[in-house]
Structure formats: structure tokens, C-alpha cells
Design a protein around this motif. Structure first.
Motif, short mmCIF file in Angstrom:
data_model
loop_
_atom_site.label_atom_id
_atom_site.label_comp_id
_atom_site.label_asym_id
_atom_site.label_seq_id
_atom_site.Cartn_x
_atom_site.Cartn_y
_atom_site.Cartn_z
N LEU A 101 7.31 45.15 108.81
CA LEU A 101 7.65 45.31 110.22
C LEU A 101 9.16 45.37 110.41
CD1 LEU A 101 6.60 45.49 113.12
CD2 LEU A 101 6.67 43.00 113.22
N PHE A 102 9.89 44.52 109.71
CA PHE A 102 11.35 44.52 109.81
C PHE A 102 11.95 45.85 109.34
CE2 PHE A 102 11.88 39.63 109.55
CZ PHE A 102 11.54 39.54 110.89
N ALA A 103 11.32 46.46 108.34
CA ALA A 103 11.81 47.75 107.85
C ALA A 103 11.73 48.81 108.95
CB ALA A 103 10.99 48.19 106.63
N LYS A 104 10.68 48.76 109.74
CA LYS A 104 10.53 49.70 110.86
C LYS A 104 11.59 49.43 111.93
CE LYS A 104 5.56 49.68 109.94
NZ LYS A 104 5.50 50.89 109.12
N TYR A 105 11.86 48.13 112.16
CA TYR A 105 12.92 47.78 113.11
C TYR A 105 14.27 48.35 112.65
CZ TYR A 105 10.00 44.25 115.49
OH TYR A 105 9.03 43.59 116.21
N VAL A 233 12.98 40.12 127.06
CA VAL A 233 12.16 41.25 126.63
C VAL A 233 12.34 41.53 125.14
CG1 VAL A 233 13.70 43.25 126.92
CG2 VAL A 233 11.28 43.44 127.52
N PHE A 234 13.42 41.00 124.55
CA PHE A 234 13.62 41.15 123.11
C PHE A 234 13.01 39.99 122.33
CE2 PHE A 234 16.01 40.28 119.22
CZ PHE A 234 15.93 41.51 118.57
N VAL A 235 13.32 38.77 122.74
CA VAL A 235 12.97 37.58 121.95
C VAL A 235 11.46 37.31 121.96
CG1 VAL A 235 13.22 35.08 121.77
CG2 VAL A 235 15.22 36.51 122.21
N VAL A 236 10.85 37.34 123.14
CA VAL A 236 9.42 37.00 123.24
C VAL A 236 8.55 37.94 122.40
CG1 VAL A 236 7.44 36.75 124.79
CG2 VAL A 236 9.68 35.86 125.47
N PRO A 237 8.66 39.27 122.57
CA PRO A 237 7.85 40.15 121.72
C PRO A 237 8.22 40.05 120.24
CG PRO A 237 8.66 41.34 123.64
CD PRO A 237 9.41 40.05 123.57
N VAL A 243 4.47 36.43 114.41
CA VAL A 243 3.29 35.56 114.27
C VAL A 243 2.02 36.40 114.14
CG1 VAL A 243 1.89 33.79 115.39
CG2 VAL A 243 4.40 33.68 115.53
N TYR A 244 1.86 37.37 115.02
CA TYR A 244 0.62 38.16 115.04
C TYR A 244 0.50 39.03 113.79
CZ TYR A 244 -3.10 41.17 116.85
OH TYR A 244 -4.29 41.84 117.01
N TYR A 245 1.60 39.68 113.39
CA TYR A 245 1.57 40.57 112.23
C TYR A 245 1.29 39.78 110.95
CZ TYR A 245 2.77 45.12 110.16
OH TYR A 245 2.72 46.35 109.55
N SER A 246 1.81 38.54 110.90
CA SER A 246 1.61 37.72 109.70
C SER A 246 0.18 37.23 109.58
CB SER A 246 2.57 36.52 109.74
OG SER A 246 3.91 36.94 109.74
N ARG A 247 -0.50 37.05 110.72
CA ARG A 247 -1.85 36.49 110.71
C ARG A 247 -2.93 37.54 110.94
NH1 ARG A 247 -0.95 31.06 114.47
NH2 ARG A 247 0.63 30.07 113.13
#
Length: 253
Positions: A101-105, A233-237, A243-247
């Protein structure tokens, strides 16, 4: 991480989505040039104001182009894994899931920068193509500062665009989301006291600090509220995605 980022770059290179980079820049410049021609025909002999031209560019970029374009880019990069079923394979690698996910960011950083830079340069070129007043170095550096702030503020929306594609597992929800953000932003920007609390209206309102689009009468807004809405709008998502991507279940829909 470098190998993952390289793989993301190769995926994007094989996509026709890259054509949207020059197309969006050219579209913005054409809109600017049309506005200049209309102004000069309606007021023969009059020369435009550079602040007006550059601010109009930023307005088009932040309100009309960015919400759909960048939502589509990150949506495509994420949804591609679900559409092609490669998400199952990715989650079985030894790398941490969040690295994908970080790579896409990270890939979105140069894309946002290049698109906004091309739009600005072509807009300045449109100004030089017609009868124009002198462009001072002081004004030029103000525009560069405004461009850098716009780039930073535009990138703040990447995590929420990613959230939409992760939950929807398709880039189509991103297009709809971007369109809704566009419409709401265009409406609320005309009411600065409310627009400063809506993240997609914040960038263009805050850029009045650098580019005078009001002939000396600065818009009275709370910069603290604007920064706060962008941070939220940056921090919450961003945290939610981690969390969601990891689980998330290995099996994709």
C-alpha cells in the motif's frame, strides 16, 4: 520496498492511464487560453492580470481536475490487484502487507507533482502567447510557493481515495467519489466560511495568501480550520487503511 515500488511502476507503465497526465495538463491550459482570448476580445487592448491567470489555473486544478483524476489513479492502482486476482498472491509474500500500500502512496507523489507542474507551466505559456504584462520575479516565486503548497495539500487526499478503492475493490467508486467531491467543492468554495471546513475547498481558499485573486481584498478565512480539516482527511483514512489492509482476508471478492 524498492522492488515493490519498481513493480508498481511497471504496472502503471503498461496502463493507458498515463495518457491522462499530459491530457489533463493540456486541457487546463486550453481552458486558460480560451478565457484569455475571451477576455481580450470582450475588452480590446486590455491585458490580463498574472495573479488572476495563475489563480484560475489553481482553481481549475484543485476543484475540477484533481478530485477525479487523482482518485482514479490511486483507485486504479489498488483495484487492479482485486480485478486481476493478484491480491491473493501479494498477501502470501514475505513482505509486510502494508508495504504494498505504501508503494502505491509513494508512486502518487511524482504523479501529483508532475501533473500540477505541467498545468502551471502550460498556463504561464498561454499567458505569454497573448498580449501580457511583465511577469516580475517576485510574482513568479509567489506562484512557485503556491504551487508547492497546492501539491502538498492535494496529496492529503490520497489516503481517503485509497480507502474508497480498498472498500469498493474497484476504481468505479473512486470516480463517483471524486465527482461528488468536485461538485461539493465547487459549491462550498463560494461560501468561504463553510468551504474552509470542507477539505476539497480548502486548497484554493488558502492559496489566496499567495495569489491575490480579489484585487487587494483578501478573503477572511480561518487557516487553522483549513489545516485541521486537511489533517483529519489525511490522518484518519491513513490509519484506517493500515489497520484494514493488514487484517484484510486473503481471498478477494
Amino acid at each position: 520496498m524498492v522492488n515493490i515500488l519498481h513493480a508498481e511502476i511497471m504496472k502503471l507503465k503498461r496502463s493507458s492511464l498515463l495518457w491522462l497526465i499530459p491530457l489533463s495538463a493540456v486541457l487546463t491550459a486550453l481552458m486558460e487560453y480560451a478565457a484569455l482570448i475571451y477576455q481580450q476580445k470582450s475588452t480590446p487592448g486590455a491585458m490580463f492580470n498574472w495573479d488572476w491567470l495563475v489563480f484560475t489555473n489553481f482553481r481549475y486544478a484543485s476543484l475540477l481536475i484533481s478530485p477525479i483524476l487523482f482518485s482514479l489513479f490511486i483507485g486504479y492502482l489498488i483495484a487492479l490487484e482485486f480485478r486481476e486476482g493478484t491480491i491473493n498472491t501479494l498477501f502470501t509474500y514475505s513482505h509486510r502487507r502494508i508495504n504494498f500500500l505504501f508503494a502505491k502512496y509513494l508512486l502518487l507523489i511524482p504523479i501529483v507533482f508532475i501533473i500540477l507542474l505541467l498545468e502551471l507551466l502550460l498556463t504561464l505559456g498561454a499567458g505569454f502567447a497573448v498580449s501580457h504584462p511583465p511577469l516580475s520575479m517576485d510574482s513568479f516565486w509567489r506562484y512557485i510557493q503556491a504551487f508547492l503548497w497546492l501539491t502538498l495539500m492535494t496529496y492529503a487526499f490520497v489516503p481517503v481515495y485509497a480507502t474508497v478503492s480498498i472498500l469498493g475493490r474497484s476504481y468505479l467508486p473512486n470516480i463517483v467519489f471524486g465527482l461528488v467531491a468536485l461538485i461539493c467543492g465547487v459549491i462550498l468554495v463560494n461560501s468561504p466560511e463553510y468551504g474552509i471546513m470542507f477539505p476539497w475547498s480548502v486548497p484554493i481558499l488558502m492559496l489566496n495568501h499567495f495569489v491575490d485573486s480579489t484585487n487587494g481584498s483578501m478573503i477572511d478565512i480561518s487557516y487553522v480550520k483549513g489545516i485541521f480539516s486537511l489533517v483529519i482527511v489525511f490522518v484518519v483514512p491513513f490509519i484506517f487503511n493500515i489497520v484494514y489492509y493488514s487484517r484484510m482476508d486473503v481471498e478477494a471478492k
